[in-house]
Design a protein around this motif. Structure first.
Motif, PDB file in Angstrom:
ATOM      1  N   ILE A  19       1.084   4.476   9.680  1.00 26.12           N
ATOM      2  CA  ILE A  19       1.896   4.805   8.319  1.00 26.12           C
ATOM      3  C   ILE A  19       2.223   3.158   7.716  1.00 26.12           C
ATOM      4  CG2 ILE A  19       3.849   5.481   7.105  1.00 26.12           C
ATOM      5  CD1 ILE A  19       3.439   8.105   8.995  1.00 26.12           C
ATOM      6  N   LEU A  23       1.219   1.460   4.336  1.00 23.66           N
ATOM      7  CA  LEU A  23       1.908   1.305   3.475  1.00 23.66           C
ATOM      8  C   LEU A  23       1.994  -0.059   2.646  1.00 23.66           C
ATOM      9  CD1 LEU A  23       5.008   3.450   4.413  1.00 23.66           C
ATOM     10  CD2 LEU A  23       3.563   3.872   2.345  1.00 23.66           C
ATOM     11  N   SER A  26      -1.306  -1.047   1.138  1.00 28.26           N
ATOM     12  CA  SER A  26      -1.299  -0.628  -0.270  1.00 28.26           C
ATOM     13  C   SER A  26      -0.465  -1.108  -1.208  1.00 28.26           C
ATOM     14  CB  SER A  26      -1.190   0.927  -0.248  1.00 28.26           C
ATOM     15  OG  SER A  26      -2.229   1.465   0.684  1.00 28.26           O
ATOM     16  N   ARG A  27       0.853  -1.553  -0.490  1.00 25.86           N
ATOM     17  CA  ARG A  27       1.915  -2.177  -1.360  1.00 25.86           C
ATOM     18  C   ARG A  27       1.364  -3.489  -1.937  1.00 25.86           C
ATOM     19  NH1 ARG A  27       4.673  -6.842  -1.185  1.00 25.86           N
ATOM     20  NH2 ARG A  27       6.597  -6.697  -1.658  1.00 25.86           N
ATOM     21  N   LEU A 143       1.490  12.783  -2.227  1.00 25.31           N
ATOM     22  CA  LEU A 143       1.932  11.355  -1.943  1.00 25.31           C
ATOM     23  C   LEU A 143       3.378  10.944  -2.466  1.00 25.31           C
ATOM     24  CD1 LEU A 143       1.343   8.871  -0.434  1.00 25.31           C
ATOM     25  CD2 LEU A 143       0.098   7.879  -2.217  1.00 25.31           C
ATOM     26  N   ALA A 144       3.303  11.036  -3.766  1.00 19.00           N
ATOM     27  CA  ALA A 144       4.699  10.840  -4.469  1.00 19.00           C
ATOM     28  C   ALA A 144       5.832  11.532  -4.064  1.00 19.00           C
ATOM     29  CB  ALA A 144       4.515  11.235  -5.989  1.00 19.00           C
ATOM     30  N   LEU A 147       6.605  10.130  -0.274  1.00 18.71           N
ATOM     31  CA  LEU A 147       7.105   9.035  -0.332  1.00 18.71           C
ATOM     32  C   LEU A 147       8.690   8.835  -0.919  1.00 18.71           C
ATOM     33  CD1 LEU A 147       4.339   6.574  -1.852  1.00 18.71           C
ATOM     34  CD2 LEU A 147       5.319   6.491   0.553  1.00 18.71           C
ATOM     35  N   HIS A 148       8.986   9.830  -1.762  1.00 16.69           N
ATOM     36  CA  HIS A 148      10.233   9.923  -2.172  1.00 16.69           C
ATOM     37  C   HIS A 148      10.968  10.495  -1.136  1.00 16.69           C
ATOM     38  CE1 HIS A 148      13.818  10.644  -4.736  1.00 16.69           C
ATOM     39  NE2 HIS A 148      13.600  12.077  -4.269  1.00 16.69           N
ATOM     40  N   LEU A 150      10.499  10.135   2.023  1.00 17.39           N
ATOM     41  CA  LEU A 150      10.865   9.216   3.118  1.00 17.39           C
ATOM     42  C   LEU A 150      11.607   8.152   2.701  1.00 17.39           C
ATOM     43  CD1 LEU A 150       9.664   7.923   5.898  1.00 17.39           C
ATOM     44  CD2 LEU A 150       7.927   6.697   4.481  1.00 17.39           C
ATOM     45  N   SER A 151      11.617   7.728   1.502  1.00 13.82           N
ATOM     46  CA  SER A 151      12.383   6.682   0.913  1.00 13.82           C
ATOM     47  C   SER A 151      13.886   7.139   0.984  1.00 13.82           C
ATOM     48  CB  SER A 151      11.866   6.231  -0.421  1.00 13.82           C
ATOM     49  OG  SER A 151      12.964   5.520  -1.088  1.00 13.82           O
TER      50      SER A 151
END
Length: 166
Positions: A19, A23, A26-27, A143-144, A147-148, A150-151
């Protein structure tokens, strides 16, 4: 003499080990691309963050310098320099604080709001093409959402870690 035993390497790392590198890669790609777009409009990334924060700051589109430097992720010294540049470009203006005559607020100008909107629209369109060319619409939504989640979870853990133990 015998050969030392080879380490017991996995043929495929577990998902948790894949992961973070995914990340970061990609970032980095998106980050570089987004910075090029923002800078093509004659502003830095921090200046764009300041403009977009002001653009989203409610009806009066006004913030204090402290609120703004937090949103733009710069130091107070860096904020002063940035505000001068944005003011010189007529993207922001300084106005008296009606609640405290000793301080001044920062307000985005119509020119600054238009620039921020233009950049945001270009970023959205570019990233939609970029990501949409790889992921299906449902995958982008998932994915959105992930990620939300996880964040938010990581931010909550950070807050919990900073709380004093009883």
């Amino acid at each position: 003499m015998s050969e030392p035993d080879e380490p017991n390497w996995r043929t495929k790392p577990p998902p948790e080990a894949r992961i973070v590198p995914g990340l970061f890669r990609s970032r980095n790609y998106i980050w570089d691309n987004d910075h090029r777009i923002v800078e093509s409009h004659g502003v830095t990334w921090s200046q764009f963050l300041a403009l977009s924060s002001l653009r989203a700051a409610g009806r009066d589109r006004t913030m204090s310098p402290t609120e703004l430097y937090t949103a733009a992720q710069v130091t107070s010294g860096g904020m002063t320099k940035m505000m001068h540049a944005l003011r010189d470009a007529e993207l922001i203006e300084r106005i008296d604080n009606p609640e405290d005559g000793r301080s001044r607020l920062v307000r985005i100008t119509p020119k600054g709001a238009q620039l921020a909107e233009q950049i945001v629209e270009e970023l959205i369109a570019t990233n939609k093409l970029l990501i949409g060319g790889i992921l299906e619409t449902e995958e982008v939504e998932e994915l959105a959402r992930l990620l939300h989640k996880l964040s938010t979870g990581l931010q909550n853990r950070k807050k919990e870690a900073l709380r004093p133990k009883s």
